[in-house]
Design a protein around this motif. Structure first.
Motif, PDB file in Angstrom:
ATOM      1  N   LEU B  27       0.843  -1.199   0.000  1.00 22.92           N
ATOM      2  CA  LEU B  27       0.000   0.000   0.000  1.00 22.92           C
ATOM      3  C   LEU B  27       0.871   1.240   0.000  1.00 22.92           C
ATOM      4  O   LEU B  27       1.967   1.248   0.566  1.00 22.92           O
ATOM      5  CB  LEU B  27      -0.874   0.023   1.262  1.00 22.92           C
ATOM      6  CG  LEU B  27      -1.836  -1.158   1.447  1.00 22.92           C
ATOM      7  CD1 LEU B  27      -2.466  -1.093   2.840  1.00 22.92           C
ATOM      8  CD2 LEU B  27      -2.917  -1.136   0.360  1.00 22.92           C
ATOM      9  N   ALA B  29       0.378   5.380   0.949  1.00 24.57           N
ATOM     10  CA  ALA B  29      -0.502   6.462   1.407  1.00 24.57           C
ATOM     11  C   ALA B  29       0.102   7.782   0.925  1.00 24.57           C
ATOM     12  O   ALA B  29       0.061   8.086  -0.262  1.00 24.57           O
ATOM     13  CB  ALA B  29      -0.647   6.395   2.913  1.00 24.57           C
ATOM     14  N   GLY B  30       0.711   8.552   1.823  1.00 26.22           N
ATOM     15  CA  GLY B  30       1.329   9.811   1.399  1.00 26.22           C
ATOM     16  C   GLY B  30       2.644   9.619   0.675  1.00 26.22           C
ATOM     17  O   GLY B  30       3.189  10.548   0.079  1.00 26.22           O
ATOM     18  N   GLY B  31       3.196   8.423   0.774  1.00 27.37           N
ATOM     19  CA  GLY B  31       4.450   8.118   0.082  1.00 27.37           C
ATOM     20  C   GLY B  31       5.683   8.762   0.700  1.00 27.37           C
ATOM     21  O   GLY B  31       6.772   8.669   0.150  1.00 27.37           O
ATOM     22  N   GLN B  32       5.531   9.403   1.835  1.00 27.95           N
ATOM     23  CA  GLN B  32       6.670  10.134   2.405  1.00 27.95           C
ATOM     24  C   GLN B  32       7.758   9.189   2.913  1.00 27.95           C
ATOM     25  O   GLN B  32       8.931   9.536   2.926  1.00 27.95           O
ATOM     26  CB  GLN B  32       6.193  11.070   3.523  1.00 27.95           C
ATOM     27  CG  GLN B  32       5.300  12.158   3.005  1.00 27.95           C
ATOM     28  CD  GLN B  32       6.005  12.967   1.936  1.00 27.95           C
ATOM     29  OE1 GLN B  32       6.914  13.732   2.222  1.00 27.95           O
ATOM     30  NE2 GLN B  32       5.625  12.776   0.691  1.00 27.95           N
ATOM     31  N   THR B  33       7.375   8.031   3.331  1.00 27.27           N
ATOM     32  CA  THR B  33       8.358   7.015   3.706  1.00 27.27           C
ATOM     33  C   THR B  33       8.545   6.028   2.563  1.00 27.27           C
ATOM     34  O   THR B  33       9.659   5.622   2.246  1.00 27.27           O
ATOM     35  CB  THR B  33       7.892   6.269   4.975  1.00 27.27           C
ATOM     36  OG1 THR B  33       7.852   7.213   6.038  1.00 27.27           O
ATOM     37  CG2 THR B  33       8.830   5.131   5.324  1.00 27.27           C
ATOM     38  N   TYR B  34       7.424   5.676   1.934  1.00 25.54           N
ATOM     39  CA  TYR B  34       7.498   4.579   0.980  1.00 25.54           C
ATOM     40  C   TYR B  34       8.214   4.965  -0.325  1.00 25.54           C
ATOM     41  O   TYR B  34       8.972   4.171  -0.875  1.00 25.54           O
ATOM     42  CB  TYR B  34       6.092   4.026   0.702  1.00 25.54           C
ATOM     43  CG  TYR B  34       6.170   2.632   0.125  1.00 25.54           C
ATOM     44  CD1 TYR B  34       6.886   1.636   0.797  1.00 25.54           C
ATOM     45  CD2 TYR B  34       5.584   2.316  -1.086  1.00 25.54           C
ATOM     46  CE1 TYR B  34       6.997   0.360   0.271  1.00 25.54           C
ATOM     47  CE2 TYR B  34       5.687   1.035  -1.621  1.00 25.54           C
ATOM     48  CZ  TYR B  34       6.397   0.069  -0.929  1.00 25.54           C
ATOM     49  OH  TYR B  34       6.523  -1.193  -1.455  1.00 25.54           O
ATOM     50  N   HIS B  75      -1.291  15.040   7.782  1.00 25.38           N
ATOM     51  CA  HIS B  75      -0.897  15.651   9.064  1.00 25.38           C
ATOM     52  C   HIS B  75      -1.328  17.114   9.110  1.00 25.38           C
ATOM     53  O   HIS B  75      -1.770  17.610  10.146  1.00 25.38           O
ATOM     54  CB  HIS B  75       0.623  15.599   9.253  1.00 25.38           C
ATOM     55  CG  HIS B  75       1.224  14.238   9.053  1.00 25.38           C
ATOM     56  ND1 HIS B  75       0.591  13.075   9.391  1.00 25.38           N
ATOM     57  CD2 HIS B  75       2.433  13.871   8.565  1.00 25.38           C
ATOM     58  CE1 HIS B  75       1.379  12.045   9.107  1.00 25.38           C
ATOM     59  NE2 HIS B  75       2.493  12.500   8.598  1.00 25.38           N
ATOM     60  N   GLY B  99       7.633  16.757  10.805  1.00 25.58           N
ATOM     61  CA  GLY B  99       8.324  17.135   9.573  1.00 25.58           C
ATOM     62  C   GLY B  99       8.224  18.617   9.234  1.00 25.58           C
ATOM     63  O   GLY B  99       8.232  19.480  10.100  1.00 25.58           O
ATOM     64  N   THR B 108       0.373  10.897   5.991  1.00 22.95           N
ATOM     65  CA  THR B 108      -0.957  10.596   6.527  1.00 22.95           C
ATOM     66  C   THR B 108      -0.870   9.894   7.880  1.00 22.95           C
ATOM     67  O   THR B 108       0.139   9.258   8.206  1.00 22.95           O
ATOM     68  CB  THR B 108      -1.715   9.655   5.581  1.00 22.95           C
ATOM     69  OG1 THR B 108      -1.050   8.384   5.557  1.00 22.95           O
ATOM     70  CG2 THR B 108      -1.789  10.213   4.159  1.00 22.95           C
ATOM     71  N   ASP B 121       5.863  10.417  15.664  1.00 20.03           N
ATOM     72  CA  ASP B 121       5.136  11.104  16.735  1.00 20.03           C
ATOM     73  C   ASP B 121       3.772  10.490  17.021  1.00 20.03           C
ATOM     74  O   ASP B 121       3.391  10.335  18.176  1.00 20.03           O
ATOM     75  CB  ASP B 121       4.966  12.581  16.360  1.00 20.03           C
ATOM     76  CG  ASP B 121       6.297  13.306  16.307  1.00 20.03           C
ATOM     77  OD1 ASP B 121       6.980  13.349  17.341  1.00 20.03           O
ATOM     78  OD2 ASP B 121       6.668  13.801  15.223  1.00 20.03           O
ATOM     79  N   VAL B 160      -5.675   0.018   7.323  1.00 22.48           N
ATOM     80  CA  VAL B 160      -6.178   0.934   8.352  1.00 22.48           C
ATOM     81  C   VAL B 160      -7.199   1.863   7.700  1.00 22.48           C
ATOM     82  O   VAL B 160      -6.915   2.472   6.662  1.00 22.48           O
ATOM     83  CB  VAL B 160      -5.027   1.762   8.975  1.00 22.48           C
ATOM     84  CG1 VAL B 160      -5.595   2.812   9.931  1.00 22.48           C
ATOM     85  CG2 VAL B 160      -4.037   0.854   9.697  1.00 22.48           C
ATOM     86  N   LYS B 175       8.024  17.334  22.646  1.00 23.57           N
ATOM     87  CA  LYS B 175       8.912  16.641  21.702  1.00 23.57           C
ATOM     88  C   LYS B 175      10.308  17.231  21.748  1.00 23.57           C
ATOM     89  O   LYS B 175      10.480  18.448  21.647  1.00 23.57           O
ATOM     90  CB  LYS B 175       8.328  16.781  20.295  1.00 23.57           C
ATOM     91  CG  LYS B 175       9.241  16.291  19.176  1.00 23.57           C
ATOM     92  CD  LYS B 175       8.516  16.375  17.832  1.00 23.57           C
ATOM     93  CE  LYS B 175       9.412  15.919  16.678  1.00 23.57           C
ATOM     94  NZ  LYS B 175       8.674  15.833  15.414  1.00 23.57           N
ATOM     95  N   ARG B 182      14.735  15.659  12.641  1.00 19.52           N
ATOM     96  CA  ARG B 182      13.594  16.332  13.279  1.00 19.52           C
ATOM     97  C   ARG B 182      12.450  15.373  13.603  1.00 19.52           C
ATOM     98  O   ARG B 182      11.348  15.818  13.953  1.00 19.52           O
ATOM     99  CB  ARG B 182      13.100  17.530  12.458  1.00 19.52           C
ATOM    100  CG  ARG B 182      14.204  18.561  12.212  1.00 19.52           C
ATOM    101  CD  ARG B 182      14.026  19.769  13.112  1.00 19.52           C
ATOM    102  NE  ARG B 182      15.134  20.686  12.999  1.00 19.52           N
ATOM    103  CZ  ARG B 182      15.031  21.980  12.682  1.00 19.52           C
ATOM    104  NH1 ARG B 182      13.848  22.494  12.425  1.00 19.52           N
ATOM    105  NH2 ARG B 182      16.076  22.742  12.643  1.00 19.52           N
ATOM    106  N   TYR B 183      12.656  14.088  13.443  1.00 20.91           N
ATOM    107  CA  TYR B 183      11.740  13.126  14.047  1.00 20.91           C
ATOM    108  C   TYR B 183      11.938  13.248  15.559  1.00 20.91           C
ATOM    109  O   TYR B 183      12.835  13.941  16.025  1.00 20.91           O
ATOM    110  CB  TYR B 183      12.114  11.695  13.629  1.00 20.91           C
ATOM    111  CG  TYR B 183      11.563  11.233  12.297  1.00 20.91           C
ATOM    112  CD1 TYR B 183      12.014  11.762  11.106  1.00 20.91           C
ATOM    113  CD2 TYR B 183      10.609  10.217  12.246  1.00 20.91           C
ATOM    114  CE1 TYR B 183      11.524  11.304   9.887  1.00 20.91           C
ATOM    115  CE2 TYR B 183      10.120   9.752  11.035  1.00 20.91           C
ATOM    116  CZ  TYR B 183      10.575  10.303   9.858  1.00 20.91           C
ATOM    117  OH  TYR B 183      10.100   9.847   8.655  1.00 20.91           O
TER     118      TYR B 183
END
Ligand SMILES: Cc1cc2nc3c(=O)[nH]c(=O)nc-3n(C[C@H](O)[C@H](O)[C@H](O)COP(=O)(O)OP(=O)(O)OC[C@H]3O[C@@H](n4cnc5c(N)ncnc54)[C@H](O)[C@@H]3O)c2cc1C
Lengths: 788, 265
Positions: B27, B29-34, B75, B99, B108, B121, B160, B175, B182-183
């Motif tokens: 899957l 989603a936002g693709g920010q990691t994938y 987010h 981020g 997402t 987070d 999900v 945080k 910045r994680y």
């Protein structure tokens, strides 16, 4: 001041294309038949190459060529060079292992180039590069500078103890004697952290071979296309110099990392010929940049200062170990020597200085010049040492500096470490900075911060640098393989428009604006009629490029000299047209006038007459185009005072820079807006070094900081709004403009100010980068770790 | 990036079917990691199923006194949502800290929790608020959803749909960002809820976000920063890397918890 003349805040003409996406960078250049290169890089820090199985990928889809070190050797290509020969104390030349375009027999750092795959598409080249089977026999690696001497592993078999050179500067006997008699000695060990340049545009190169003319063109992210052409022709043997054109189009930042001649640009040219002349393009991925761009800094030093009872400096003694990585990059040897130890006098009249430097090979990326190159290391060392001495003797940091400054009437001033400073007024910049930073009001601000639970500190850094690199005879006598003059050509067209061709290269500095201002001011030509051309060996006269804050002080002066010739020729023509004696012609505001009369000819009329010479001096060549070379008589010496104020959160060790003041003496300033921008950028890089940045390898030589997830670049919210003053100048005497150069100052002066401020806040010095954990540990090093 | 087949289903049912039909499908989603994972050739899916066109996965609704947030909600939408800001301001504030604007405009909630990066987070908020994850198959309480570093209770063919967050009486998130990424290097979410006090720690633990039960007990009868003064955090089991040692992270857990408690009021 004219609207576009010297001293005017002219908006940068190049920004139109940069901010509208019209910049043309190497990777933007696409040509018919273009192919793609991907480099296979070593995954090991140190290994023997038992074999490269090219047959495993040669038949993969789209693959056009797979080349490795054996092919380089078979085709007789030379090794990469280090262009500055440094000699050890015993007079022996530095010891170097070969630096091949593609590894031969051994790999020496993670990221070392092993082979190149050229394919029809980028994805096909990636696939094949990934599939290439390389048989490695891993060897123990030397990654630690402190342990390089006598390490079991040798990076190059021919270099014993991994020691490249053991060099010295200064009068050791005089220094030792001064120390023996000193009232007080301050001693410190300090690290200058390794940095990764991180230009916004990654390195890229396109090689094109034209069989019709038997000539090559290389489009390249280069700060100095002519130097690239020279080395690629004369040493690597890519092509004879006249058969190689190097073009550095728009370049998105360099900071030194794009000065050097790397293997990639040589390989893509050679590969283009191998595949029959189709263009071969390579663009580094960001991870490749981290691994393979030359890194910067990386020193470990012991520094000592001898003082009398009044806090006068008597002598300074420094030992530095410098990490040069796995190979000697183009200018690597001069960075920790002639660009470093020669600056150890700083702004002070310390009578005796001695420095020795041991440079080592390690199994890490090559280390070379990075914004400031040697001078940040020197300035940081001096300024933290001076602060420590002040602390130990209970003298105010500003006072100890005032006491030891070279006084304004002592110039020209010969330092004990070879340089002659031409001009300066160090006390003036200090006082101005202290006033602007409200140094006097600091105790009240500290008390107020304390009420909020914060530790507030203030730190000074009075830096100096040697720029305008460099007088050729001087650098030649010190081992440089080239001269460091600069060149220019000023060419008018029939209609009075001007092309200025410069041997320097702009990659963020704004030359297209600054240089045009010089011409507008000197010749009275409308600013909009001037075009600055740089970066193409086929268009511009031979030049040495841009680094060492030299472009204006050296390249700008070449332009001024070419303008002088234009004026001289114009006078001859004007005299003829006005029927006057040449000696009676004056040139001012773009007009040739017969002295004492209202008879005049505008420059445009004179230029037209030169191109349409119907009525013209019989013995004069037509045309209006003049060139000049300029070899500077001395370095320039920008200097200034930076004041940093921080607040530290004791519970976490977080450091917040709450105020930063920079007062610089850059001599005369052509465009204050551009200069302030250069200072801002330099300060951010210096603050990055002090607080955030640091390249780290693990014990096996893997780069731990190989992406922005782990390598911490400064961001806008890490820095305050800067108070910058650039008008505190003493005019430089080595060029007619009186300019000194401003490109590196911020990165040179800032680290010392930041670290001194933290020391002032918490009472202890923390090594760079001063991360929250280090600061927190320093604060609590004598205290049990309690909850705050 | 390796080659793969790309799908953009318009309904959850279609997405579930595609996932079931293709064994090596993933899957997005936002693709920010994938997308970075694909670009670095760290994953080799046969099929990529983009969830971006499925309307039923998006949106924020007030439900049973709390809020329900669709898996594909960005987010930035959470950070700016008037509903979230009113009902659980701490959650909106947390989303605002993720981020940079570009990441917040694409990343997402569903992607973040399914990925379960130990430095993310949102897992802190789900654990801290006692949220419930609604999937294409079932409802999973947050306490059972996060099972280890980059691991969740999700089955291979499970998607999900949304997360339901009950409304706390008081809550806040503090945080301490990793200076480079910045994680969160350490993030602590504290909440006083109808079901008791919850303290969740993210960024610090080797196996991802976890609940700091000792602090929850100390705060049960005394909701104040001082209530945890006597506690020490055991560094074993905490991450240690070039940015922060386990000892320092342990120290920060307590400092951040106190900051969060002070902010929650
Ligand atoms: C520069 C940068 C900075 C960041 N900073 C932070 C930060 O400070 N704090 C933080 O918490 N995060 C941070 N992130 C992560 C980001 O916020 C996203 O949360 C994260 O990338 C995952 O969300 P996504 O929508 O992009 O998911 P994707 O990358 O598309 O997917 C991630 C994973 O989740 C799976 N997945 C996605 N949706 C579902 C679903 N509905 N059901 C089941 N599985 C699913 C995918 O298959 C994939 O394995 C940062 C990311 C970047 C690029």
């Amino acid at each position: 001041m004219a609207e576009h003349g010297i001293g005017a805040r002219v908006p940068r003409v190049e920004d139109q294309r940069f901010i509208t996406g019209k910049g043309r960078y190497t990777d933007d250049i696409n040509q018919a038949g273009q192919t793609y290169a991907v480099f296979v890089r070593s995954p090991h820090a140190h290994a023997r190459i038992r074999g490269v199985d090219k047959s495993s990928v040669a038949s993969m889809p789209g693959v056009l060529a797979v080349l490795d070190g054996d092919d380089v050797k078979a085709d007789g290509l030379g090794n990469l060079i280090c262009g500055w020969l440094v000699k050890s104390k015993d007079g022996s030349p530095m010891k170097m292992g070969p630096h091949p375009l593609l590894a031969q027999g051994k790999v020496r750092y993670v990221g070392d180039r092993v082979a190149v795959v050229v394919a029809e598409t980028y994805a096909q080249a990636k696939d094949a590069a990934e599939a290439l089977v390389v048989d490695y026999e891993e060897l123990p690696a030397v990654v630690d500078l402190a342990g390089a001497h006598g390490a079991a592993a040798l990076v190059h078999d021919e270099v014993a103890d991994n020691l490249i050179f053991d060099w010295e500067l200064g009068d050791k006997a005089a220094v030792d004697a001064a120390f023996a008699a000193a009232h007080h000695v301050t001693r410190m060990e300090l690290v200058n952290n390794r940095l990764i340049p991180n230009a916004m545009e990654p390195r890229a190169a396109i090689g094109v071979y034209d069989s019709g003319t038997d000539a090559f063109t290389c489009y390249l992210t280069s700060q100095n296309p002519h130097v690239h052409r020279l080395v690629m022709a004369a040493f690597i043997g890519v092509a004879p110099e006249h058969k190689l054109r190097v073009v550095g189009p728009d370049v998105g930042g360099g900071f030194g990392s794009k000065i050097f001649i790397y293997g990639e640009e040589c390989v893509v040219c050679w590969a283009s010929r191998k595949i029959g002349g189709r263009p071969v393009k390579w663009t580094a991925e960001r991870s490749e940049s981290f691994l393979s761009d030359a890194h910067g800094r990386d020193h470990i030093s012991t520094a000592e200062l001898a003082l009398d009872k009044d806090g006068n400096f008597l002598a300074m003694r420094v030992n530095t170990k410098a990490n040069l990585g796995a190979y000697m990059s183009t200018f690597s040897s001069c960075v920790p020597t002639y660009l470093y130890a020669t600056l150890l006098a700083g702004q002070y009249r310390t009578p005796a200085i001695y420095c020795d430097v041991q440079a080592y090979y390690t199994n890490t990326a090559p280390v070379d010049a990075y914004r400031g190159a040697g001078r940040p290391e020197a300035s940081f060392l001096i300024e933290t040492l001076v602060d420590q001495a002040a602390m130990e003797l209970g003298i105010d940091p500003a006072d100890i500096r005032r006491r030891n400054f070279i006084p304004r009437d002592a110039f020209p001033y010969q330092t004990p470490v070879a340089l002659i400073y031409d001009t300066g007024d160090y006390q003036a910049t200090l006082e101005e900075a202290l006033k602007l930073a409200d140094y006097a009001g600091f105790p009240a601000r500290r008390a107020e911060a304390q009420r909020r639970g914060k530790l507030r500190g203030i730190g000074l850094s009075c830096y100096i640098e040697a720029c305008g690199i460099a007088p050729s005879a001087v650098v030649g006598s010190l081992g440089a393989g080239v001269g460091l003059w600069e060149s220019a050509k000023v060419r008018f067209s029939h209609t009075g428009k001007v092309q200025v061709l410069t041997g320097t290269h702009s990659h963020g500095q704004g030359h297209e604006t600054t240089f045009a201002q010089l011409i507008a001011d000197k010749l009275g030509v409308p600013f909009g009629d001037i075009e600055v051309i740089h970066g193409d060996t086929e268009k511009t006269p031979v030049g040495m490029g841009t680094y060492g804050s030299r472009s204006l002080a050296v390249g700008g002066e070449a332009i001024m000299k070419a303008c002088d010739k234009i004026i001289a020729k114009g006078k001859k023509i004007a005299a003829h047209l006005l029927e006057a004696a040449e000696g009676d012609i004056e040139f001012k505001d773009g007009k040739f006038t017969v002295a004492g009369t209202d008879k005049s000819k505008a420059l445009g009329e004179v230029v037209f007459a030169a191109y349409v010479p119907h009525n013209y001096p019989p013995d004069l060549e037509p045309g209006m185009e003049e060139g000049a070379f300029f070899d500077p008589p001395n370095f320039t010496f920008p200097a200034g005072t930076y004041v940093c104020e921080v607040e530290v959160e004791p519970a976490t060790g977080e450091v917040d820079i709450v105020r930063f003041t920079a007062v610089d003496d850059f001599g005369n300033v052509i465009n204050p807006m551009i200069v302030e921008g250069q200072v801002h950028g330099g300060l951010v890089q210096g603050i990055g070094q002090a607080l955030l940045e640091g390249a780290r390898y693990d014990d096996s030589g893997q780069l731990l900081t190989g992406s922005y997830m782990d390598y911490c670049m400064p961001r806008a919210d890490n820095v305050p709004s800067f108070a910058v003053v650039t008008s505190a100048g003493t005019a430089c005497t080595s060029n007619s403009m009186g300019v000194k150069g401003c490109g590196e100052a911020g990165a040179i002066g800032a680290p010392g100010a930041v670290i001194n401020a933290i020391t002032n806040a918490i009472g202890r010095r923390v090594e760079m980068p001063a991360t929250p954990e280090k600061v927190w540990r320093a604060i609590h090093s004598n205290v049990a770790v309690a909850a705050e | 990036m390796y080659d793969f087949a790309y799908h953009k289903p318009a309904s959850l049912a279609d997405a579930v079917k595609l996932l079931a039909d293709h064994e090596d499908a993933k899957l997005m989603a936002g693709g920010q990691t994938y997308i970075p994972t694909l670009k670095q050739r760290l994953a080799r899916p046969s099929d990529v199923i983009d969830l971006g066109a499925i309307a039923e996965l998006r949106g924020i609704t007030e439900e049973a006194g709390g809020v329900t947030i669709g898996a594909m909600t960005r987010h930035g939408e959470v950070a700016e949502s008037a509903v979230v800001r009113r009902v659980i301001p701490a959650l909106a504030a947390l989303a605002e800290l993720i981020g940079d604007p570009q990441v917040r405009n694409l990343g997402t909630l569903g992607g973040s929790i399914s990925n379960n990066d130990p430095a993310a987070d949102y897992p802190g908020a789900l654990l801290g608020l006692g949220a419930t994850v609604r999937t294409s198959k079932r409802q999973i309480p947050a306490d059972q959803f996060f099972t280890g570093m980059f691991e969740t209770a999700l089955e291979r063919d499970e998607i999900v749909k949304a997360v339901h967050f009950p409304r706390p009486e008081k809550a806040a998130y503090a945080k301490f960002p990793n200076p480079a990424s910045r994680y969160s290097m350490v993030g602590v979410f504290v909440a006083k809820t109808g079901g008791g006090v919850r303290v969740a720690v993210t960024g610090a633990g080797q196996s991802g976000a976890y609940r700091w039960t000792a602090a929850e007990q100390a705060l049960a009868g005394n909701w104040s920063p001082a209530a945890i003064d006597g506690l020490t955090v055991d560094p074993s089991g905490l991450n240690s890397d070039i940015h922060a040692s386990a000892d320092y992270r342990a120290h920060l857990v307590k400092v951040m918890a106190k900051r969060a408690l002070a902010a929650a009021g």
